[in-house]
Design a protein around this motif. Structure first.
Motif, mmCIF file in Angstrom:
data_model
loop_
_atom_site.group_PDB
_atom_site.id
_atom_site.type_symbol
_atom_site.label_atom_id
_atom_site.label_comp_id
_atom_site.label_asym_id
_atom_site.label_seq_id
_atom_site.Cartn_x
_atom_site.Cartn_y
_atom_site.Cartn_z
ATOM 1 N N MET A 1 30.816 32.811 45.354
ATOM 2 C CA MET A 1 30.249 34.146 45.137
ATOM 3 C C MET A 1 28.789 34.206 45.546
ATOM 4 S SD MET A 1 32.019 35.541 41.606
ATOM 5 C CE MET A 1 31.791 34.059 40.629
ATOM 6 N N ALA A 2 28.038 33.140 45.259
ATOM 7 C CA ALA A 2 26.622 33.097 45.649
ATOM 8 C C ALA A 2 26.479 33.121 47.173
ATOM 9 C CB ALA A 2 25.961 31.845 45.070
ATOM 10 N N VAL A 3 27.328 32.371 47.864
ATOM 11 C CA VAL A 3 27.277 32.343 49.336
ATOM 12 C C VAL A 3 27.657 33.705 49.911
ATOM 13 C CG1 VAL A 3 28.359 31.347 51.403
ATOM 14 C CG2 VAL A 3 27.710 29.866 49.498
ATOM 15 N N ILE A 4 28.681 34.345 49.347
ATOM 16 C CA ILE A 4 29.103 35.666 49.820
ATOM 17 C C ILE A 4 27.990 36.691 49.628
ATOM 18 C CG2 ILE A 4 30.680 37.595 49.381
ATOM 19 C CD1 ILE A 4 32.844 35.525 48.729
ATOM 20 N N ILE A 5 27.330 36.662 48.456
ATOM 21 C CA ILE A 5 26.230 37.587 48.181
ATOM 22 C C ILE A 5 25.074 37.343 49.148
ATOM 23 C CG2 ILE A 5 24.460 38.229 46.487
ATOM 24 C CD1 ILE A 5 26.582 37.642 44.311
ATOM 25 N N LEU A 6 24.729 36.071 49.367
ATOM 26 C CA LEU A 6 23.643 35.724 50.288
ATOM 27 C C LEU A 6 23.951 36.197 51.711
ATOM 28 C CD1 LEU A 6 20.943 34.274 50.769
ATOM 29 C CD2 LEU A 6 22.246 32.151 51.139
ATOM 30 N N LEU A 7 25.181 35.938 52.167
ATOM 31 C CA LEU A 7 25.578 36.385 53.511
ATOM 32 C C LEU A 7 25.574 37.911 53.616
ATOM 33 C CD1 LEU A 7 28.518 33.940 54.363
ATOM 34 C CD2 LEU A 7 26.254 34.018 55.415
ATOM 35 N N MET B 1 38.766 45.016 49.170
ATOM 36 C CA MET B 1 38.064 44.296 50.236
ATOM 37 C C MET B 1 37.304 43.094 49.675
ATOM 38 S SD MET B 1 36.481 47.378 52.554
ATOM 39 C CE MET B 1 37.504 48.716 53.198
ATOM 40 N N SER B 2 36.602 43.296 48.552
ATOM 41 C CA SER B 2 35.832 42.213 47.933
ATOM 42 C C SER B 2 36.756 41.088 47.469
ATOM 43 C CB SER B 2 35.032 42.748 46.741
ATOM 44 O OG SER B 2 34.156 43.779 47.142
ATOM 45 N N THR B 3 37.896 41.462 46.891
ATOM 46 C CA THR B 3 38.852 40.459 46.421
ATOM 47 C C THR B 3 39.439 39.664 47.580
ATOM 48 O OG1 THR B 3 39.433 41.870 44.540
ATOM 49 C CG2 THR B 3 40.961 40.109 45.077
ATOM 50 N N ALA B 4 39.735 40.352 48.685
ATOM 51 C CA ALA B 4 40.282 39.671 49.865
ATOM 52 C C ALA B 4 39.286 38.650 50.411
ATOM 53 C CB ALA B 4 40.627 40.700 50.941
ATOM 54 N N ILE B 5 38.007 39.029 50.452
ATOM 55 C CA ILE B 5 36.977 38.108 50.955
ATOM 56 C C ILE B 5 36.846 36.902 50.037
ATOM 57 C CG2 ILE B 5 34.492 37.839 51.387
ATOM 58 C CD1 ILE B 5 34.499 40.811 52.253
ATOM 59 N N PHE B 6 36.849 37.151 48.712
ATOM 60 C CA PHE B 6 36.704 36.050 47.760
ATOM 61 C C PHE B 6 37.893 35.090 47.833
ATOM 62 C CE2 PHE B 6 37.738 34.280 43.559
ATOM 63 C CZ PHE B 6 36.621 33.487 43.373
ATOM 64 N N ILE B 7 39.113 35.636 47.838
ATOM 65 C CA ILE B 7 40.306 34.771 47.889
ATOM 66 C C ILE B 7 40.363 34.010 49.208
ATOM 67 C CG2 ILE B 7 42.830 34.732 47.889
ATOM 68 C CD1 ILE B 7 42.804 37.104 46.012
ATOM 69 N N GLY B 8 40.060 34.704 50.318
ATOM 70 C CA GLY B 8 40.059 34.031 51.622
ATOM 71 C C GLY B 8 39.066 32.885 51.662
ATOM 72 N N ALA B 9 37.847 33.121 51.130
ATOM 73 C CA ALA B 9 36.824 32.066 51.100
ATOM 74 C C ALA B 9 37.238 30.928 50.169
ATOM 75 C CB ALA B 9 35.489 32.660 50.654
ATOM 76 N N SER B 10 37.837 31.275 49.021
ATOM 77 C CA SER B 10 38.267 30.257 48.057
ATOM 78 C C SER B 10 39.351 29.362 48.646
ATOM 79 C CB SER B 10 38.792 30.926 46.785
ATOM 80 O OG SER B 10 37.788 31.675 46.153
ATOM 81 N N ASN B 11 40.244 29.955 49.429
ATOM 82 C CA ASN B 11 41.352 29.186 49.994
ATOM 83 C C ASN B 11 40.906 28.229 51.099
ATOM 84 O OD1 ASN B 11 43.027 30.595 48.283
ATOM 85 N ND2 ASN B 11 43.821 31.974 49.844
ATOM 86 N N MET B 12 39.776 28.527 51.741
ATOM 87 C CA MET B 12 39.370 27.707 52.887
ATOM 88 C C MET B 12 38.240 26.727 52.585
ATOM 89 S SD MET B 12 37.235 30.424 55.253
ATOM 90 C CE MET B 12 36.550 29.116 56.264
#
Length: 265
Positions: free
Chosen positions: A49-55, A103-114
Protein backbone atom coordinates in the motif's frame (compact mmCIF):
# COMPACT_ATOMS: atom_id res chain seq x y z
CA UNK A 1 19.18 -46.16 -2.27
CA UNK A 2 15.78 -46.00 -0.58
CA UNK A 3 16.82 -43.18 1.75
CA UNK A 4 17.62 -40.77 -1.09
CA UNK A 5 14.05 -40.24 -2.39
CA UNK A 6 12.65 -40.33 1.17
CA UNK A 7 15.09 -37.65 2.34
CA UNK A 8 14.33 -35.52 -0.71
CA UNK A 9 10.58 -35.84 -0.04
CA UNK A 10 11.03 -34.82 3.61
CA UNK A 11 13.20 -31.85 2.63
CA UNK A 12 10.61 -30.77 0.06
CA UNK A 13 7.81 -31.09 2.61
CA UNK A 14 9.80 -29.05 5.15
CA UNK A 15 10.54 -26.35 2.57
CA UNK A 16 6.88 -26.08 1.56
CA UNK A 17 5.75 -25.82 5.18
CA UNK A 18 8.30 -23.05 5.84
CA UNK A 19 7.26 -21.11 2.75
CA UNK A 20 3.53 -21.46 3.48
CA UNK A 21 3.88 -20.48 7.12
CA UNK A 22 2.85 -16.92 8.04
CA UNK A 23 5.31 -15.53 10.58
CA UNK A 24 3.86 -13.74 13.63
CA UNK A 25 5.63 -10.61 14.91
CA UNK A 26 3.72 -8.94 17.76
CA UNK A 27 1.23 -10.34 20.25
CA UNK A 28 -1.25 -8.90 22.72
CA UNK A 29 -2.45 -10.66 25.89
CA UNK A 30 -6.27 -10.87 26.01
CA UNK A 31 -7.86 -12.97 28.75
CA UNK A 32 -4.63 -14.85 29.36
CA UNK A 33 -4.26 -15.77 25.69
CA UNK A 34 -1.53 -14.53 23.37
CA UNK A 35 -3.23 -13.15 20.23
CA UNK A 36 -1.19 -11.99 17.25
CA UNK A 37 -2.11 -8.51 15.99
CA UNK A 38 0.72 -8.11 13.50
CA UNK A 39 1.92 -10.86 11.16
CA UNK A 40 3.95 -11.15 7.96
CA UNK A 41 0.99 -10.80 5.58
CA UNK A 42 -0.08 -7.57 7.31
CA UNK A 43 3.43 -6.08 7.07
CA UNK A 44 3.76 -6.99 3.38
CA UNK A 45 0.27 -5.53 2.73
CA UNK A 46 1.36 -2.26 4.34
CA UNK A 47 4.52 -2.20 2.21
CA UNK A 48 2.46 -2.75 -0.95
CA UNK A 49 0.00 0.00 0.00
CA UNK A 50 2.86 2.39 0.79
CA UNK A 51 4.48 1.70 -2.60
CA UNK A 52 1.15 2.15 -4.43
CA UNK A 53 0.52 5.48 -2.64
CA UNK A 54 4.07 6.67 -3.40
CA UNK A 55 3.77 5.71 -7.08
CA UNK A 56 0.38 7.46 -7.23
CA UNK A 57 1.97 10.71 -6.06
CA UNK A 58 4.90 10.35 -8.47
CA UNK A 59 2.84 9.38 -11.54
CA UNK A 60 0.15 12.04 -11.02
CA UNK A 61 2.50 15.00 -10.57
CA UNK A 62 2.24 17.93 -13.01
CA UNK A 63 -0.74 16.58 -14.92
CA UNK A 64 -2.30 18.99 -17.44
CA UNK A 65 -5.86 19.61 -18.55
CA UNK A 66 -4.80 21.15 -21.87
CA UNK A 67 -1.74 21.74 -24.01
CA UNK A 68 0.90 19.19 -24.88
CA UNK A 69 0.52 16.11 -22.69
CA UNK A 70 3.45 13.99 -21.56
CA UNK A 71 3.75 10.32 -22.50
CA UNK A 72 3.26 9.46 -18.82
CA UNK A 73 -0.05 11.29 -18.69
CA UNK A 74 -1.20 9.81 -21.98
CA UNK A 75 -0.42 6.31 -20.68
CA UNK A 76 -2.26 6.97 -17.40
CA UNK A 77 -5.29 8.38 -19.20
CA UNK A 78 -5.37 5.41 -21.56
CA UNK A 79 -5.23 2.91 -18.67
CA UNK A 80 -7.91 4.79 -16.75
CA UNK A 81 -10.17 5.06 -19.81
CA UNK A 82 -9.87 1.33 -20.47
CA UNK A 83 -10.76 0.50 -16.87
CA UNK A 84 -13.62 3.01 -16.86
CA UNK A 85 -15.09 1.57 -20.06
CA UNK A 86 -14.75 -1.96 -18.69
CA UNK A 87 -16.58 -1.20 -15.44
CA UNK A 88 -19.17 1.01 -17.12
CA UNK A 89 -20.14 -1.94 -19.32
CA UNK A 90 -20.89 -3.97 -16.18
CA UNK A 91 -22.12 -1.39 -13.69
CA UNK A 92 -23.81 1.16 -15.95
CA UNK A 93 -23.87 4.87 -15.16
CA UNK A 94 -25.54 4.35 -11.78
CA UNK A 95 -22.88 1.97 -10.53
CA UNK A 96 -19.84 3.96 -11.68
CA UNK A 97 -19.66 5.65 -8.28
CA UNK A 98 -18.17 2.37 -7.02
CA UNK A 99 -15.63 1.99 -9.82
CA UNK A 100 -12.90 3.75 -7.83
CA UNK A 101 -13.06 1.05 -5.16
CA UNK A 102 -12.95 -1.75 -7.74
CA UNK A 103 -9.97 -0.17 -9.53
CA UNK A 104 -8.07 0.28 -6.24
CA UNK A 105 -8.82 -3.30 -5.19
CA UNK A 106 -7.66 -4.66 -8.55
CA UNK A 107 -4.35 -2.78 -8.25
CA UNK A 108 -3.80 -3.98 -4.68
CA UNK A 109 -4.61 -7.64 -5.43
CA UNK A 110 -2.52 -7.59 -8.62
CA UNK A 111 0.46 -6.12 -6.74
CA UNK A 112 -0.01 -8.56 -3.84
CA UNK A 113 -0.04 -11.54 -6.18
CA UNK A 114 3.20 -10.57 -7.93
CA UNK A 115 5.40 -9.63 -4.94
CA UNK A 116 6.77 -13.18 -5.00
CA UNK A 117 9.03 -11.98 -7.82
CA UNK A 118 10.78 -9.74 -5.27
CA UNK A 119 11.25 -12.54 -2.74
CA UNK A 120 8.30 -11.66 -0.49
CA UNK A 121 5.41 -13.92 0.41
CA UNK A 122 2.17 -12.80 -1.30
CA UNK A 123 -0.32 -11.56 1.34
CA UNK A 124 -3.12 -13.14 -0.70
CA UNK A 125 -1.86 -16.59 0.29
CA UNK A 126 -3.14 -15.78 3.77
CA UNK A 127 -6.79 -16.70 4.31
CA UNK A 128 -7.17 -13.67 6.61
CA UNK A 129 -6.27 -11.25 3.81
CA UNK A 130 -8.48 -12.84 1.15
CA UNK A 131 -11.29 -13.17 3.70
CA UNK A 132 -11.04 -9.46 4.59
CA UNK A 133 -11.08 -8.48 0.90
CA UNK A 134 -14.13 -10.67 0.27
CA UNK A 135 -15.95 -9.33 3.33
CA UNK A 136 -15.39 -5.68 2.36
CA UNK A 137 -16.58 -6.49 -1.17
CA UNK A 138 -19.88 -7.95 0.04
CA UNK A 139 -20.39 -5.08 2.51
CA UNK A 140 -19.98 -2.71 -0.45
CA UNK A 141 -22.47 -4.76 -2.51
CA UNK A 142 -25.11 -4.62 0.25
CA UNK A 143 -24.46 -0.91 0.81
CA UNK A 144 -24.90 -0.25 -2.93
CA UNK A 145 -28.20 -2.16 -2.92
CA UNK A 146 -29.55 -0.25 0.09
CA UNK A 147 -28.39 3.08 -1.34
CA UNK A 148 -30.06 2.41 -4.69
CA UNK A 149 -33.37 0.93 -3.47
CA UNK A 150 -33.65 1.85 0.17
CA UNK A 151 -33.56 -0.67 3.01
CA UNK A 152 -37.10 -1.89 2.35
CA UNK A 153 -36.60 -2.25 -1.39
CA UNK A 154 -33.30 -4.07 -0.90
CA UNK A 155 -34.88 -6.52 1.54
CA UNK A 156 -37.77 -7.13 -0.85
CA UNK A 157 -35.26 -8.10 -3.55
CA UNK A 158 -34.43 -11.24 -1.55
CA UNK A 159 -37.98 -12.48 -2.18
CA UNK A 160 -37.67 -12.30 -5.97
CA UNK A 161 -38.83 -13.90 -8.21
CA UNK A 162 -41.03 -15.63 -5.59
CA UNK A 163 -41.00 -15.43 -1.79
CA UNK A 164 -40.14 -19.12 -1.39
CA UNK A 165 -36.58 -18.53 -2.69
CA UNK A 166 -35.86 -15.90 0.01
CA UNK A 167 -33.86 -18.35 2.23
CA UNK A 168 -31.67 -19.28 -0.75
CA UNK A 169 -31.09 -15.61 -1.62
CA UNK A 170 -30.23 -14.88 2.02
CA UNK A 171 -27.80 -17.80 2.00
CA UNK A 172 -25.94 -16.02 -0.81
CA UNK A 173 -24.84 -13.42 1.75
CA UNK A 174 -22.54 -16.14 3.09
CA UNK A 175 -21.83 -17.99 -0.16
CA UNK A 176 -20.70 -14.94 -2.15
CA UNK A 177 -17.92 -13.74 0.18
CA UNK A 178 -16.88 -17.34 0.85
CA UNK A 179 -16.57 -18.06 -2.86
CA UNK A 180 -14.60 -14.84 -3.47
CA UNK A 181 -12.29 -15.62 -0.56
CA UNK A 182 -11.65 -19.29 -1.37
CA UNK A 183 -11.28 -18.72 -5.13
CA UNK A 184 -8.56 -16.09 -4.64
CA UNK A 185 -6.86 -17.96 -1.79
CA UNK A 186 -6.99 -21.34 -3.56
CA UNK A 187 -5.54 -20.09 -6.83
CA UNK A 188 -2.73 -18.13 -5.20
CA UNK A 189 -1.78 -20.89 -2.78
CA UNK A 190 -1.91 -23.47 -5.59
CA UNK A 191 0.35 -21.38 -7.84
CA UNK A 192 2.72 -20.79 -4.91
CA UNK A 193 3.03 -24.53 -4.18
CA UNK A 194 3.64 -25.35 -7.86
CA UNK A 195 6.39 -22.72 -8.07
CA UNK A 196 8.11 -24.06 -4.95
CA UNK A 197 7.95 -27.60 -6.33
CA UNK A 198 9.48 -26.46 -9.62
CA UNK A 199 12.26 -24.58 -7.82
CA UNK A 200 13.12 -27.72 -5.87
CA UNK A 201 12.87 -30.29 -8.66
CA UNK A 202 14.14 -28.20 -11.61
CA UNK A 203 16.06 -25.29 -10.09
CA UNK A 204 17.40 -23.86 -13.38
CA UNK A 205 15.52 -21.96 -16.16
CA UNK A 206 12.09 -23.67 -15.94
CA UNK A 207 10.98 -21.90 -12.70
CA UNK A 208 11.75 -18.53 -14.35
CA UNK A 209 9.48 -19.33 -17.30
CA UNK A 210 6.63 -20.50 -15.08
CA UNK A 211 7.15 -17.50 -12.78
CA UNK A 212 6.12 -15.24 -15.66
CA UNK A 213 2.83 -17.11 -15.78
CA UNK A 214 2.05 -17.70 -12.10
CA UNK A 215 3.45 -14.47 -10.64
CA UNK A 216 2.43 -12.10 -13.45
CA UNK A 217 -0.32 -13.41 -15.74
CA UNK A 218 -2.15 -15.58 -13.22
CA UNK A 219 -1.70 -12.94 -10.50
CA UNK A 220 -3.40 -10.24 -12.57
CA UNK A 221 -5.98 -12.75 -13.82
CA UNK A 222 -7.08 -13.48 -10.25
CA UNK A 223 -7.32 -9.74 -9.54
CA UNK A 224 -9.48 -9.37 -12.66
CA UNK A 225 -11.78 -12.24 -11.66
CA UNK A 226 -12.20 -10.87 -8.11
CA UNK A 227 -13.23 -7.35 -9.18
CA UNK A 228 -15.27 -8.66 -12.13
CA UNK A 229 -17.41 -10.83 -9.84
CA UNK A 230 -17.74 -7.98 -7.33
CA UNK A 231 -18.88 -5.66 -10.13
CA UNK A 232 -21.46 -8.25 -11.22
CA UNK A 233 -22.77 -8.49 -7.64
CA UNK A 234 -23.04 -4.68 -7.40
CA UNK A 235 -24.83 -4.53 -10.75
CA UNK A 236 -27.35 -7.13 -9.54
CA UNK A 237 -27.86 -5.25 -6.27
CA UNK A 238 -28.59 -1.89 -7.92
CA UNK A 239 -30.43 -3.09 -11.01
CA UNK A 240 -33.61 -1.17 -11.74
CA UNK A 241 -37.07 -2.58 -11.20
CA UNK A 242 -38.84 -4.36 -14.03
CA UNK A 243 -41.21 -2.24 -16.19
CA UNK A 244 -44.33 -3.69 -14.52
CA UNK A 245 -43.03 -2.82 -11.05
CA UNK A 246 -42.09 0.69 -12.20
CA UNK A 247 -45.67 1.27 -13.39
CA UNK A 248 -47.05 0.03 -10.07
CA UNK A 249 -44.79 2.41 -8.18
CA UNK A 250 -45.81 5.34 -10.40
CA UNK A 251 -49.49 4.48 -9.93
CA UNK A 252 -49.08 4.35 -6.14
CA UNK A 253 -47.21 7.65 -6.17
CA UNK A 254 -49.91 9.30 -8.31
CA UNK A 255 -52.61 7.95 -6.02
CA UNK A 256 -50.87 9.38 -2.96
CA UNK A 257 -50.47 12.76 -4.66
CA UNK A 258 -54.16 12.87 -5.60
CA UNK A 259 -55.17 12.05 -2.01
CA UNK A 260 -52.89 14.79 -0.74
CA UNK A 261 -54.43 17.32 -3.14
CA UNK A 262 -57.97 16.33 -2.07
CA UNK A 263 -57.03 16.65 1.60
CA UNK A 264 -55.58 20.14 1.11
CA UNK A 265 -58.43 21.34 -1.16
Amino acid sequence: MIFGPVTMELDLQKELVEQLEINDYFFVNIGGRQICWLDESTVVSWIIMAVIILLSFILTRNLKAEGKLSKRQLLLEMCYTKLEDFFKGILGEEGMKYAWWLMSTAIFIGASNMVGIFGMKPPTKSIQVTGALALTSIILVEFAGIRAKGLGGHLKAFAKPVAIVAPINLLELIIKPLSLCMRLFGNIIGAFIIMELLKTVVPVFLPTVFSLYFDLFDGFLQAYIFVFLTAIYISEAIEEDEPGEKLKKKAKKAKKQSKTKKATA
